[in-house]
Motif scaffolding. Sequence first.
Motif, mmCIF file in Angstrom:
data_model
loop_
_atom_site.group_PDB
_atom_site.id
_atom_site.type_symbol
_atom_site.label_atom_id
_atom_site.label_comp_id
_atom_site.label_asym_id
_atom_site.label_seq_id
_atom_site.Cartn_x
_atom_site.Cartn_y
_atom_site.Cartn_z
ATOM 1 N N GLY A 76 -50.471 -20.917 45.958
ATOM 2 C CA GLY A 76 -50.303 -21.553 44.652
ATOM 3 C C GLY A 76 -48.963 -21.205 44.021
ATOM 4 N N VAL A 77 -48.576 -19.943 44.114
ATOM 5 C CA VAL A 77 -47.303 -19.509 43.525
ATOM 6 C C VAL A 77 -46.127 -20.166 44.262
ATOM 7 C CG1 VAL A 77 -45.780 -17.500 43.285
ATOM 8 C CG2 VAL A 77 -48.171 -17.337 42.585
ATOM 9 N N LEU A 78 -46.193 -20.160 45.588
ATOM 10 C CA LEU A 78 -45.113 -20.793 46.371
ATOM 11 C C LEU A 78 -45.031 -22.285 46.045
ATOM 12 C CD1 LEU A 78 -45.575 -19.175 49.910
ATOM 13 C CD2 LEU A 78 -43.643 -18.869 48.357
ATOM 14 N N GLY A 79 -46.204 -22.916 45.992
ATOM 15 C CA GLY A 79 -46.245 -24.356 45.716
ATOM 16 C C GLY A 79 -45.712 -24.673 44.330
ATOM 17 N N TRP A 80 -46.017 -23.834 43.347
ATOM 18 C CA TRP A 80 -45.500 -24.068 41.985
ATOM 19 C C TRP A 80 -43.978 -23.968 41.982
ATOM 20 C CZ3 TRP A 80 -46.721 -26.418 37.815
ATOM 21 C CH2 TRP A 80 -46.047 -26.162 36.623
ATOM 22 N N GLY A 81 -43.448 -23.026 42.756
ATOM 23 C CA GLY A 81 -41.993 -22.913 42.877
ATOM 24 C C GLY A 81 -41.403 -24.173 43.504
ATOM 25 N N LEU A 82 -42.073 -24.705 44.519
ATOM 26 C CA LEU A 82 -41.581 -25.927 45.169
ATOM 27 C C LEU A 82 -41.671 -27.120 44.218
ATOM 28 C CD1 LEU A 82 -43.062 -25.499 48.763
ATOM 29 C CD2 LEU A 82 -40.736 -25.009 47.942
ATOM 30 N N PHE A 83 -42.700 -27.117 43.357
ATOM 31 C CA PHE A 83 -42.831 -28.186 42.359
ATOM 32 C C PHE A 83 -41.656 -28.124 41.374
ATOM 33 C CE2 PHE A 83 -44.400 -29.462 38.116
ATOM 34 C CZ PHE A 83 -44.669 -30.791 38.376
ATOM 35 N N ILE A 84 -41.343 -26.914 40.916
ATOM 36 C CA ILE A 84 -40.200 -26.744 40.004
ATOM 37 C C ILE A 84 -38.917 -27.206 40.698
ATOM 38 C CG2 ILE A 84 -38.788 -24.989 38.799
ATOM 39 C CD1 ILE A 84 -41.461 -25.507 37.438
ATOM 40 N N ASP A 85 -38.808 -26.887 41.991
ATOM 41 C CA ASP A 85 -37.632 -27.307 42.761
ATOM 42 C C ASP A 85 -37.533 -28.832 42.801
ATOM 43 O OD1 ASP A 85 -35.437 -26.313 44.561
ATOM 44 O OD2 ASP A 85 -36.466 -27.676 45.941
ATOM 45 N N SER A 86 -38.669 -29.495 43.000
ATOM 46 C CA SER A 86 -38.678 -30.960 43.035
ATOM 47 C C SER A 86 -38.300 -31.537 41.678
ATOM 48 C CB SER A 86 -40.074 -31.472 43.432
ATOM 49 O OG SER A 86 -40.403 -31.013 44.716
ATOM 50 N N VAL A 87 -38.826 -30.942 40.609
ATOM 51 C CA VAL A 87 -38.501 -31.426 39.259
ATOM 52 C C VAL A 87 -36.997 -31.273 39.005
ATOM 53 C CG1 VAL A 87 -38.860 -31.012 36.787
ATOM 54 C CG2 VAL A 87 -40.811 -30.959 38.356
ATOM 55 N N LEU A 88 -36.442 -30.126 39.408
ATOM 56 C CA LEU A 88 -35.008 -29.890 39.216
ATOM 57 C C LEU A 88 -34.185 -30.906 40.004
ATOM 58 C CD1 LEU A 88 -34.920 -26.001 39.440
ATOM 59 C CD2 LEU A 88 -34.198 -27.353 37.477
ATOM 60 N N VAL A 131 -34.281 -34.124 38.033
ATOM 61 C CA VAL A 131 -33.631 -34.120 36.713
ATOM 62 C C VAL A 131 -32.115 -33.948 36.822
ATOM 63 C CG1 VAL A 131 -33.443 -32.808 34.539
ATOM 64 C CG2 VAL A 131 -35.696 -33.326 35.507
ATOM 65 N N ARG A 132 -31.683 -33.081 37.744
ATOM 66 C CA ARG A 132 -30.274 -32.687 37.780
ATOM 67 C C ARG A 132 -29.327 -33.890 37.867
ATOM 68 N NH1 ARG A 132 -30.263 -27.936 40.877
ATOM 69 N NH2 ARG A 132 -29.941 -26.621 39.064
ATOM 70 N N PRO A 133 -29.527 -34.855 38.775
ATOM 71 C CA PRO A 133 -28.576 -35.981 38.813
ATOM 72 C C PRO A 133 -28.738 -36.949 37.640
ATOM 73 C CG PRO A 133 -30.247 -36.201 40.534
ATOM 74 C CD PRO A 133 -30.505 -34.915 39.851
ATOM 75 N N ARG A 134 -29.888 -36.929 37.000
ATOM 76 C CA ARG A 134 -30.145 -37.919 35.939
ATOM 77 C C ARG A 134 -29.841 -37.372 34.542
ATOM 78 N NH1 ARG A 134 -33.565 -38.510 40.041
ATOM 79 N NH2 ARG A 134 -33.970 -40.612 40.836
#
Lengths: 46, 573
Positions: free
Chosen positions: B340-352, B355-358
């Motif tokens: 769960g912790v690893l997956g939450w980190g990957l979710f944050i990575d996906s969100v970043l 967002v970053r290019p937009r």
Amino acid sequence: MISNVVAPAVTGIILALVSLFGLVSSQTAAPDKNPASSEIIVYGDK
Amino acid sequence: MQLRARRALPVDLWALVLTLAFTWPLWQSGGYPLARDLVFTPAIPLRPETLGLGTAAPRAVPLDAVVAILGFAVDGAVLARVAIAGALVLAGMGMHRLIPRADWIARATVAGFAIWNPYVAERLALGQWALLLAYAALPWLVLGMTRGGAAAIVAPLALASLTPTGGLLALATVIAMALPAAHEGRARLRAVGLAILAQLPWIVPSLLSSAATTSDAAGLSAFAARSEFGGSAYLSLWGFGGIWDAQSVPASRSGWLGVLSALVGLVGVLWFAKRGARMSLVAVRQCPALVVLALGSWLVAGLGSVSFLQPLLVRLIDTVPGFGLLRDGQKWLAPLVLVGVLGWGLFIDSVLAYVRPRAAAWVPLLAALAIMGPLVLLPDATVVVHRTLAPVRYPAEVAAISAAVRDSDGAVAVGPWRLYRRLGWAGPAGVYDPASRLLDARVVTDDRLLVGGTSIAGEDPYAAAVGQALAAPSPHRPADLSRLGVRWVLVHRDGNDAELLRNELVAEGGRVVVGGRWLELIEVSSHPAAAPAPSSAEVAAIAGLDLAVALLLVGTWLAGRFPRRRSADIPDR
């Protein structure tokens, strides 16, 4: 007769009953904390 | 792709900062943490009981033996700080290393969440530091298994296998990582073999022990996972909480933050299933196995709370040896927390990444929210943890009592007869009786547990007999205790019943050998019968087995570190 015998007797009985009740209650009323038991220490609570 | 030290360092430092905050009382003053199950003493005497050869079930085996051996070189106060803080730092450092391709913000989120989550907070509040060592070892085990060989998992495997629960968690993780890749070589199967052998130091003593092999099923409902914010306990488990003990739960868990953490856990597991194979070091085949392990740990963790399963589980615990391990289900949740912790980190990575290019201007805010997220989700973690970690100093009379019982024949019974105490010289929390970890003698304590209004029977028949003899005031009590091998009674002066017990023992002929403000040692018999003890052959066999397993682990590690060169690799002279 009433003032010399009955009234003092009834007063005496009432006083005796009140005193006896007071004495017994003071000696038998539950204390704030039961001195015979100590706190039950638990590993945890649900 | 391994994470280079320069990229890892800032995130490792964040893990260190959070660990310091989490364990702050340990660094504020000297002394030994002593609350709930957290019992550190200057040194644990190395005795047959520490090898699991007592009459009690071997629950802290080989942990106690390892701590006793380390105690020859390091004081328990130092060991406590290194072990507790080390476990948290290792958990944070290990988790973010599993996602080296992720953005540093995502890795910092993972490192922080690995430390600051309900599972860690609740287990640390209960004082179960050895379980947290096993939890901290899991990401390093996964990391080692991605590198292939058995040598790569030696250190985390040894760390996790200090207790039976940790050993089984490690074994399950190694199997989950090895089986999908079994065809890739024997190295992973060797890792499974090593993980099984590492469990022998507690399996063999539990087979030899005279303790009951089955457990009291009353513990099933007492130790069942607990619903923290309404609904099923399984919902609380999604949020990495759900420990059985209400005292160990931060208050915020009962509100909307508890619900939010369950959503985070759910998103984390789903995102790991979706992106884990691509973004983490876990291989494509191993990723589903790790998710299955996580879901399995979640199911097992909540079994005791399912009412229609309870009759079946009660029967199993009552009749089948080893099933007692299922009673405290939430401790098995560690693999779900990992995924769960690893997956939450990957979710944050996906969100970043989205967002970053937009909208790059929003990234700093997002970073702050993500990194501080674990603290926001559990703002009062330290409230329950700090009161357990606050160190204390042992009373002065402990030294005199230790000297009096050392090398003497006869056991020490500890009274008044209860396992958990509220010690006037320690903190306000109930604490596991530290006598067995202080005195170099056969120490007998009550092994029944009181949870709320439920009494859970112990498993040690010798302790039950001593407890029965100690409980009955009579002129025959010293003789009864003497027949059971008890020479000393250590009285903790922690309640009115302690004074009563002390006065009764003295009136029955007991001699106060050491009298102190908090502890008194009373000699009830100068020539006791022999207390139950393992034979020299048993002690030698178990010590030999433990040594063999230790040498096997060290040898495997050395073989991996210094591989034998083939003759073809040796240059001609």
